[in-house]
Every structure is written in structure tokens, then in C-alpha cells.
Motif scaffolding. Structure first.
Motif, short mmCIF file in Angstrom:
data_model
loop_
_atom_site.label_atom_id
_atom_site.label_comp_id
_atom_site.label_asym_id
_atom_site.label_seq_id
_atom_site.Cartn_x
_atom_site.Cartn_y
_atom_site.Cartn_z
N LEU A 449 76.22 27.90 15.88
CA LEU A 449 76.19 26.44 15.98
C LEU A 449 76.18 26.03 17.47
O LEU A 449 76.95 26.58 18.26
N PRO A 450 75.32 25.07 17.85
CA PRO A 450 75.21 24.71 19.28
C PRO A 450 76.54 24.39 19.96
O PRO A 450 76.71 24.68 21.14
N VAL A 451 77.51 23.82 19.23
CA VAL A 451 78.79 23.45 19.87
C VAL A 451 79.45 24.67 20.53
O VAL A 451 80.15 24.55 21.53
N TYR A 452 79.20 25.87 19.99
CA TYR A 452 79.87 27.05 20.54
C TYR A 452 79.22 27.54 21.84
O TYR A 452 79.79 28.40 22.52
N GLN A 453 78.06 26.98 22.19
CA GLN A 453 77.46 27.30 23.49
C GLN A 453 78.31 26.70 24.61
O GLN A 453 78.17 27.06 25.77
N ARG A 454 79.18 25.76 24.26
CA ARG A 454 80.06 25.13 25.26
C ARG A 454 81.26 26.00 25.60
O ARG A 454 82.02 25.69 26.50
N GLN A 455 81.45 27.07 24.85
CA GLN A 455 82.61 27.94 25.09
C GLN A 455 82.15 29.22 25.80
O GLN A 455 81.67 30.15 25.17
N ARG A 456 82.31 29.22 27.12
CA ARG A 456 81.87 30.39 27.90
C ARG A 456 82.74 31.60 27.59
O ARG A 456 82.28 32.74 27.53
N PHE A 457 84.02 31.36 27.40
CA PHE A 457 84.96 32.42 27.02
C PHE A 457 85.71 31.98 25.78
O PHE A 457 86.78 31.38 25.89
N PRO A 458 85.17 32.22 24.58
CA PRO A 458 85.93 31.85 23.37
C PRO A 458 87.19 32.72 23.28
O PRO A 458 87.32 33.70 24.01
N ASP A 459 88.09 32.34 22.37
CA ASP A 459 89.31 33.13 22.17
C ASP A 459 88.87 34.52 21.70
O ASP A 459 88.30 34.65 20.63
N PRO A 460 89.10 35.56 22.51
CA PRO A 460 88.49 36.86 22.17
C PRO A 460 89.25 37.61 21.08
O PRO A 460 90.47 37.59 21.03
N LEU A 461 88.50 38.27 20.23
CA LEU A 461 89.10 39.16 19.23
C LEU A 461 89.08 40.57 19.78
O LEU A 461 88.31 40.88 20.70
N LEU A 462 89.89 41.42 19.20
CA LEU A 462 89.91 42.83 19.58
C LEU A 462 88.47 43.36 19.61
O LEU A 462 87.71 43.13 18.68
N GLN A 525 91.28 28.58 35.55
CA GLN A 525 91.93 29.85 35.21
C GLN A 525 91.56 30.25 33.78
O GLN A 525 91.56 29.42 32.89
N PRO A 526 91.25 31.56 33.58
CA PRO A 526 90.90 32.00 32.22
C PRO A 526 92.01 31.77 31.20
O PRO A 526 91.76 31.58 30.03
N LYS A 527 93.26 31.81 31.68
CA LYS A 527 94.39 31.53 30.77
C LYS A 527 95.29 30.52 31.46
O LYS A 527 95.36 30.49 32.68
N GLU A 528 95.99 29.70 30.64
CA GLU A 528 96.94 28.80 31.30
C GLU A 528 98.12 29.63 31.82
O GLU A 528 98.29 30.76 31.39
N PRO A 529 98.91 29.12 32.77
CA PRO A 529 98.87 27.79 33.34
C PRO A 529 97.79 27.64 34.41
O PRO A 529 97.23 28.64 34.87
N PHE A 530 97.53 26.38 34.82
CA PHE A 530 96.62 26.15 35.93
C PHE A 530 97.27 26.73 37.19
O PHE A 530 96.69 27.53 37.88
N SER A 531 98.50 26.31 37.46
CA SER A 531 99.28 26.91 38.56
C SER A 531 100.71 26.41 38.51
O SER A 531 100.95 25.21 38.40
N ALA A 532 101.65 27.36 38.61
CA ALA A 532 103.07 26.97 38.60
C ALA A 532 103.54 26.57 39.99
O ALA A 532 104.73 26.37 40.21
N PHE A 675 88.91 25.64 25.24
CA PHE A 675 87.83 26.61 25.44
C PHE A 675 86.55 25.95 25.96
O PHE A 675 85.61 26.64 26.32
N GLU A 676 86.52 24.61 25.98
CA GLU A 676 85.38 23.89 26.53
C GLU A 676 85.65 23.37 27.94
O GLU A 676 84.78 22.77 28.57
N LEU A 677 86.85 23.61 28.44
CA LEU A 677 87.27 23.03 29.72
C LEU A 677 86.34 23.44 30.87
O LEU A 677 85.94 22.60 31.68
N LEU A 678 85.99 24.71 30.92
CA LEU A 678 85.14 25.19 32.02
C LEU A 678 83.76 24.52 31.95
O LEU A 678 83.22 24.07 32.97
N HIS A 679 83.22 24.43 30.75
CA HIS A 679 81.90 23.80 30.55
C HIS A 679 81.91 22.35 31.05
O HIS A 679 81.01 21.92 31.78
N ILE A 680 82.95 21.62 30.68
CA ILE A 680 83.03 20.19 31.04
C ILE A 680 83.24 20.04 32.54
O ILE A 680 82.63 19.19 33.19
N ALA A 681 84.08 20.90 33.12
CA ALA A 681 84.35 20.82 34.57
C ALA A 681 83.08 21.13 35.37
O ALA A 681 82.79 20.47 36.38
N LYS A 682 82.32 22.13 34.91
CA LYS A 682 81.07 22.45 35.61
C LYS A 682 80.07 21.29 35.49
O LYS A 682 79.36 20.96 36.44
#
Length: 790
Positions: A449-462, A525-532, A675-682
Motif C-alpha cells: 500500500l502506498p502509505v507504507y512508502q512513507r516509512q523508511r524504517f518500519p518497526d522491524p521484525l526478526l 534518531q532511529p529510536k527515541e528519545p530525540f535527546s536527553a 515511523f513517518e517522522l523521518l519522511h515528513i521531516a525530510k
């Protein structure tokens, strides 16, 4: 066919706990929402809904991203308000879990539902096809199930359940809307009782209940074993049941018993005697103040079945079992769990064995792929890994052989055979190219589905790896990379993404390279937090070793980095999620724009460790106040809005709230899907660049509030000190914050430049840092993670 569902207005039917919170989250997302319930028997006809809306402000965690959003929800009732459905594009029904009530409501609303609207039932387990059967023929293709998990603002999972009549395009439109607009992780479930998440999740709880009794363990002991030690929430099993409500728990178990008569595990679908007894006494868990656990004074007590009474909850996981669970290698961990004689280890092996057995046996009937089961459990129950991932990482073949042995030995909860595909020589169900689907007997890739093209790094499975992009440069603190396009990305490598010297130097280098070779740059950042925030341990070390010059140099370097971000010739966009504290907050304040995930907890928290913001944060507030006031305007009135935010070290409870606190700007963007944060920021960075971006002109005519401003802030502070709201040291820190914000002891309306304000920040920061009380506060925070009030 378009994948778009255009939602201008939505309706939620049912203002109970779930309905009201779904309406709240739609409102968070900027959707004009009408909330319906029965007409009140007396008083205002919308009384039931008005009360539910008022209650939203009292719930914790908060369903609304800002308390003011409550006013945006339109109340209505089924007697006089159904006309309002005519201009709704999405209608979510969320009334009580009774088939007859839901069907009666559908008959009642059918004449008012417009021809294009999508109708969805938020049910946690009723049959979607049975619900659809009472709808007029022309409505059935626009009907499906959507199951939000509680609380809907925070739980990532939304299950979508098509009826046999649901139009594929309708489902795709709703999946796209849920993903981007509401920020959800969507899993498509089959129309079977309790769908995927609760079918597997509740079975897991039932197996824990069964084995707790079998191995004679205490409820507190089991929670010590089945929480963070297994990569699960700290509320573990029994505490979670108290939070969910023991009556709800019993209801779900009864639903399984009533609707799954042929399930080989059916004999276990019953509430244990102790659960029925607690419900009979009205001890329903958290909402009634007592359940399996309760609070007595400062103590937590737990029900002890042997004593038929409560006792102090003090039973923990045995050291030898903890040692097994802390093993990094899952293969070794499971082998040792199964071999151990310790009842806690045997209990854990038994729970895993029966969970794996149940999940494999039912995979074909409840889900399209193993991926859907694992993601549903992760997103709906907060586990770090789903059941199939856990099994696969522990050596699929070996674990399968043990399950077969245990079934043969009569140890398993059911004698049902494992499906043939489990034992066909495979090494698991997840691979880089996709996850196994028993119904197709093939590996299925992720949705196209096109919406998933917005997720450069989806929640990865094993077994899934997403290309990390091309490195531009990296040092010990960060990595700068790109995807072959014109926007560079910078990601920190430090723990909690704290700001070290390497991060500061790296950021300055990154900005130079972005100016030279890219159209824009995103800090993400690939994982939160942004910065402590700043690296406190490093700072404290320098101070205690008496390296004052080194310490001052670090503060100056911090400010230089913030200014470099602000005056970069290409736009720097901060992509914030999770915590953005102290220096992390200051970096995003200096960026050209911030894109913040809804769940962003932003704050200048330095006062809590006896310091004040000195990465340019106070300077930036002074600049903004001067700009907002305009020449000769009231700068103090603008500063007053943010003074308390800084002096009280306030942290936002959402990105929307961060705007209210003045920590985000009006033009900053709020993103709903992490998971869309990077896409929107770019996209923001590219948009700014395409618009001919220039940095702001140097701020060298900043109007300050001066000595009059400082004196006025001090009056506010004296009242707080006398009312004992702040300690004497808090007062001193706050006074210094006021001094910097107001530009020092100058005449009101005097003009200064940024360098003046930065020097003031540095001076007060370094003076505070040398105080014993500040060093005690920093030490305490590093040791306990909590602020010290001295």
C-alpha cells in the motif's frame, strides 16, 4: 482506485470509556468529531456525552493532547442528533459489546448514513459478518471492524477486520487514514472471536493463570518474572489485569468460552475461583482501589490464595532464574530454562511452550501471516518481541521438538498436534523477504500500500534489515548519512542520545557539509528519545576534577553548535519523538523547523539539576519575546508566558502541549505516526529549500525587559518562596533564569545582541555549576534518575 478516504467530519457512537477516548484522539488529529450517546433522562438531552467529555480531562494518561481540545468535540444524542450523521465521512460505533444492541443501533442510523461514508465497529471480538448482516445491502461494502486498543491515543495497534462484503478500496482507504492521520500500526485480522491481539494475548494470560497455580507461585512473584525480564511492560500480568479491570478480564474470558466451543484449549477458558470471588466482592482492580493488588498506606499488598488474605508484595524472581533470563543468547536461555529444576524456570518454560503451541495451532485461522500475530502482540500488549519471533530466535527446530515431547508426555495444556508446517524442516517464519502465511503456504512480503512508502524504517521484525543509507561521515558521537537524495540525515550514537563533545563537534561539521553538498539536513534518531540533553556525567566529572576552563569551553561549544544550526545556509529540521530535554530541546529551538511526533515530551529541565539552560535556549526566548512584542512593545508580557516553563522545569505531555508551553513554535509540525517522522521531516526540509531558504538575519537589536523585568519576576518568586512552593535554592536558580531572560541589569527596552545574552547564560551557568548544591543535584539525578529538592 484511490487509496484515499477523505475525512472532513467523523462521528463516534457511544461515549463510554473507549468511545470518548477515540473521539478525543480523532480531535487530537484535527478531525471535526461528533460524539453520540443516549439522550439523558433529565437535564440537557446531551448530558451523557457532556459528562463524558468533561471526564476526558481527568483521565491519566491524558486522552487529549491539550485540555482545550475538549471544546472541539460536538456532543449529540440518538434521539435528536442523527441528522448530524448526514455530513460525516467516517462513523465509528463503540457501544457496549452486545450484538443485539449494536444491530439495533445500525438499524436506527442506517437512514441517516450518507452513501459515501465508512461505518466501522470498534469491537474487541464480536463477529463482523454477523454485525454486517443487518445493514442494508448498499451499506455493507463500506462496513468493517476497527479495533483500537486502550488507551487509543497511546496504543499503536489498530486491528482492521473486513467482512466478506467489505470493498477492498474502502479497507485500504481506512488503513491509510489510520496510519498517517491517527498514527496507528494497522494489522488486518480475520473475522474470528477476539481477532488477533486479544485471542493470543488473553490466551497468554490464561496460561499464566493456569501455571501460577500449577507451580504454586505468588501473583507478585509471577509479575516479577513476566515483566521487563521478558521484555514486557512493568505491569507484567496480574498488575495489567488490575489496570484493565478484573470484570473486563472475566468478560473477555467468558466471550472466549462462549464463542470458541471447538478450541482444543476450551477447558481453560474459565475464570478461576479467586477471580470470581474478587469480582463478587466488588474488588475490580485499579478503578475500585483493590483487586489482585492494593495499596495500604505506602505498602503494596497482594492477594495470597493460601492465606485467603492480602500480604506484603515482596516475592521476587530468584537470582538463578534472573541469571538465565539475562543471557544475551536466546538459544542458550531457552535450553537453560527448560533444563532448570527451579519452579520459576519451569513455570516460564511452560508458559512459553503453551503460547507457542497455541499461536502455531491457530495461526492459519486467525491471521494472514505470522507477521500480523507478532506485530499485534507487540503493538497491542507492549512486548519487545512477538511469540513467533521469540520462538524463532531460540532455535525453531529445537523448541518445536521440545513442544512435541511435552505434548506426548502430557505436560502441555492441550494434546492438539502442532500443524505440519511447523515441523517441515524450516528454521522459522520470518525472513528478509517476508513472513510465512499458512493459508498460502508461502512467504508474504509487507503490504505494498502506498502509505507504507512513507516509512523508511518500519518497526522491524526478526530477520528484517533496512538499508542504513550511505554514510557521509561519522565520529564517536554521531553519523551523517543520506539516501541518494539531497537531504542529509544526522543520527546520534550516544546513550539516550545525550550531547557529548563528539556530538557538538560532529553537528558543526555536519552543518558545514550540508551547506556544501545538500539542500537541507534533518536531525533524526532511529529510536527515541530525540535527546536527553547534555552529558551530565561528563560535565560533573570535569567540575569535580576542578577543570573549570574545560567546563566553560564545553558550554561555549554547545552555544556555538546551536548558533551554527540556527544560521545554517540550508534548512536544518529537527525530527523529535520521545524526550527532548535540555540541550535536546535547545537544538530543536534553533532549527529552521521542528517536526515533532505527537508523543514528544519536550522541556528545559536544567533547573531540576540546579542549572539553567545555556545552550542558547534562554537567549532564544529573549529573541522571540522581542520579535513578538515589536519595537517599543511589552517584552515582559511575552517573557512571562515562558518563564514558568523554564523555572519549574516543565516538560510537555504532547507536542501540542509543547506549543502551549512555548517550547515549539506555531509553525512547527506535529506528526502522528512515529515511523513517518523521518519522511515528513525530510519533506519539510525540502519544502523550505525549494522555497529559497535563507537563515534569519543576525539578531543584534534585541529589546530586553531589563531590571524592571527582573524585579517583577522576583516579586512572583518571593510569593512562591513564602508559600513554600519552592526551596531557597530553587529561588536562586529562578532568579538567575529571570536575569538572563530579561537581558541582565539594563534599562527596560535596552537593545542587546545575541552574544550579550549568550555570555549572560554562560556566566550564570558556570557560577551555578560550581555550587555544592548544584553538584549534589546532578549527582542525585545521575544516581536515582530523580530530581533532588535541596
Amino acid at each position: 482506485m484511490s487509496h484515499k478516504l477523505l475525512v472532513r467530519r467523523a462521528a463516534v457512537l457511544g461515549a463510554g470509556v473507549m468511545g470518548a477516548q477515540i473521539a478525543a484522539h480523532l480531535t487530537n488529529a484535527g478531525v471535526d468529531t461528533v460524539l453520540f450517546d443516549l439522550a439523558a433522562k433529565d437535564g440537557h438531552p446531551d448530558g451523557v456525552v457532556l459528562k463524558a467529555i468533561a471526564n476526558l480531562g481527568k483521565l491519566s494518561p491524558a486522552p487529549l493532547a491539550s485540555k482545550t481540545l475538549a471544546e472541539a468535540i460536538t456532543p449529540a444524542n440518538y434521539d435528536g442528533g442523527l441528522e448530524q450523521l448526514k455530513d460525516c465521512d467516517l462513523i465509528i460505533e463503540a457501544i457496549a459489546e452486545r450484538m443485539d444492541w449494536k444491530q439495533d443501533l445500525y438499524r436506527k442510523i442506517a437512514p441517516f448514513v450518507p452513501a459515501h461514508a465508512v461505518l466501522a465497529s470498534n469491537t474487541s471480538g464480536l463477529g463482523i459478518n454477523a454485525l454486517a448482516s443487518v445493514l442494508p445491502e448498499e451499506m455493507r461494502h463500506r462496513f468493517c471492524g476497527v479495533h483500537f486498543f486502550n488507551p487509543p491515543r497511546y496504543m499503536h495497534l489498530a486491528e482492521l477486520i473486513p467482512a466478506t462484503t467489505t470493498d477492498a478500496a474502502v479497507l485500504e482507504g481506512l488503513e491509510t487514514f489510520l496510519t498517517t492521520q491517527l498514527g496507528k500500526g494497522v494489522v488486518i485480522a480475520k473475522d474470528t472471536p477476539n481477532f488477533i491481539g486479544n485471542r493470543i494475548g488473553v490466551f497468554s494470560i490464561l496460561s499464566v493463570i493456569h501455571h501460577t497455580a500449577a507451580f504454586k507461585l505468588g501473583f507478585d512473584e509471577v509479575d516479577a518474572l513476566t515483566g521487563p525480564l521478558l521484555g514486557r511492560p512493568k505491569s507484567a500480568t496480574y498488575r495489567t489485569s488490575d489496570v484493565v479491570g478484573l470484570d473486563t478480564m472475566a468478560h473477555v474470558i467468558k466471550t472466549m468460552a462462549d464463542t470458541l466451543p471447538d478450541d482444543p484449549w476450551h477447558g481453560f477458558f474459565q475464570s478461576p475461583a479467586w477471580l470470581s470471588a474478587l469480582i463478587g466482592k466488588g474488588a475490580l482492580g485499579q478503578k475500585t482501589g483493590a483487586g489482585i493488588f492494593r495499596k495500604v498506606g505506602k505498602d503494596i499488598v497482594v492477594l495470597d490464595l493460601e492465606k485467603q488474605d492480602y500480604r506484603v508484595a515482596d516475592r521476587a524472581a530468584a537470582p538463578e532464574v534472573v541469571e538465565i533470563l539475562k543471557l544475551k543468547n536466546p538459544v542458550e536461555k531457552f535450553a537453560r530454562l527448560r533444563a532448570s529444576e527451579h519452579p520459576q524456570a519451569q513455570f516460564l518454560w511452560a508458559c512459553f511452550r503453551d503460547l507457542f503451541h497455541y499461536s502455531a495451532y491457530h495461526l492459519a485461522d486467525i491471521a494472514n501471516t505470522a507477521r500480523d500475530v507478532d506485530l499485534a502482540i507487540r503493538w497491542g500488549y507492549g512486548w519487545a518481541q512477538g511469540p513467533f519471533e521469540t520462538w524463532q530466535s531460540a532455535d525453531w527446530q529445537q523448541v518445536a521438538a521440545w513442544i512435541v515431547d511435552d505434548i506426548a508426555a502430557g505436560k502441555s495444556m492441550s494434546t492438539a498436534a502442532l500443524p505440519a508446517w511447523v515441523l517441515d524442516g524450516r528454521s522459522g517464519v520470518h525472513a528478509a523477504e517476508g513472513s510465512y502465511s499458512p493459508s498460502r503456504n508461502a512467504v508474504q512480503p509487507r503490504s505494498a500500500l502506498p502509505v507504507y512508502q512513507r516509512q523508511r524504517f518500519p518497526d522491524p521484525l526478526l530477520g528484517e534489515k533496512f538499508a542504513p543509507g550511505t554514510t557521509v561521515f561519522e565520529n564517536d558521537g554521531l553519523r551523517m548519512w543520506h539516501d541518494g537524495d539531497d537531504v542529509a540525515v544526522v543520527s546520534f550514537k550516544t546513550k539516550m542520545h545525550t550531547v557529548s563533545d563528539a556530538v557538538l563537534d560532529g553537528l558543526q561539521e555536519a552543518v558545514s557539509r550540508a551547506e556544501r553538498d545538500f539542500a537541507g539536513m534533518v536531525i533524526w534518531q532511529p529510536k527515541e528519545p530525540f535527546s536527553a540533553g547534555a552529558d551530565l556525567a561528563g560535565a560533573l566529572g570535569a567540575l569535580q576534577a576542578g577543570k573549570l576552563a574545560e567546563f566553560e569551553a564545553m558550554v561555549e561549544n554547545f552555544q556555538r553548535t546551536s548558533q551554527r544550526i540556527k544560521y545554517s545556509l540550508v534548512p536544518v529540521v529537527a525530527a523529535v519523538r520521545g524526550l527532548a530535554l535540555g540541550g535536546g530541546c535547545e537544538f530543536q529551538m534553533h532549527s529552521a523547523r521542528t517536526v515533532a511526533h505527537l508523543e514528544s515530551y519536550i522541556g528545559l529541565v536544567e533547573a531540576g539539576v540546579g542549572l539553567l539552560p545555556a545552550g542558547g535556549g534562554l537567549k532564544e526566548f529573549a529573541v522571540r519575546a522581542s520579535d513578538a512584542a515589536g519595537p517599543g512593545g511589552d517584552v515582559f508580557a511575552e517573557l512571562k508566558k515562558v518563564f514558568e516553563t523554564v523555572a519549574m522545569a516543565k516538560v510537555s505531555n504532547s507536542a501540542v502541549n509543547a506549543k502551549e508551553l512555548g517550547l515549539l513554535r506555531a509553525g512547527d509540525k506535529v506528526a502522528f505516526n512515529a515511523f513517518e517522522l523521518l519522511h515528513i521531516a525530510k519533506a519539510e526540509a525540502r519544502g523550505l529549500a525549494e522555497g529559497g531558504y535563507r537563515p534569519p538575519l543576525p539578531a543584534n537589536r534585541i529589546q530586553v525587559a531589563g531590571d524592571v523585568g527582573i524585579a517583577t519576576f522576583k516579586m512572583l518568586l518571593v510569593n512562591m518562596l513564602e508559600g513554600r512552593f519552592v526551596s531557597e535554592y530553587d529561588y536562586e536558580i529562578a532568579e538567575r533564569i529571570a536575569t538572563v531572560l530579561c537581558g541582565g541589569k539594563l534599562d527596560r527596552g535596552a537593545l542587546v545582541d545575541e552574544e550579550w545574552l549568550l555570555r549572560l547564560e554562560r556566566q550564570h551557568f558556570v557560577e551555578l555549576a560550581q555550587q555544592e548544591k548544584t553538584q549534589a543535584r546532578i549527582g542525585h539525578m545521575l544516581k536515582t534518575g530523580k530530581p533532588l529538592r535541596n
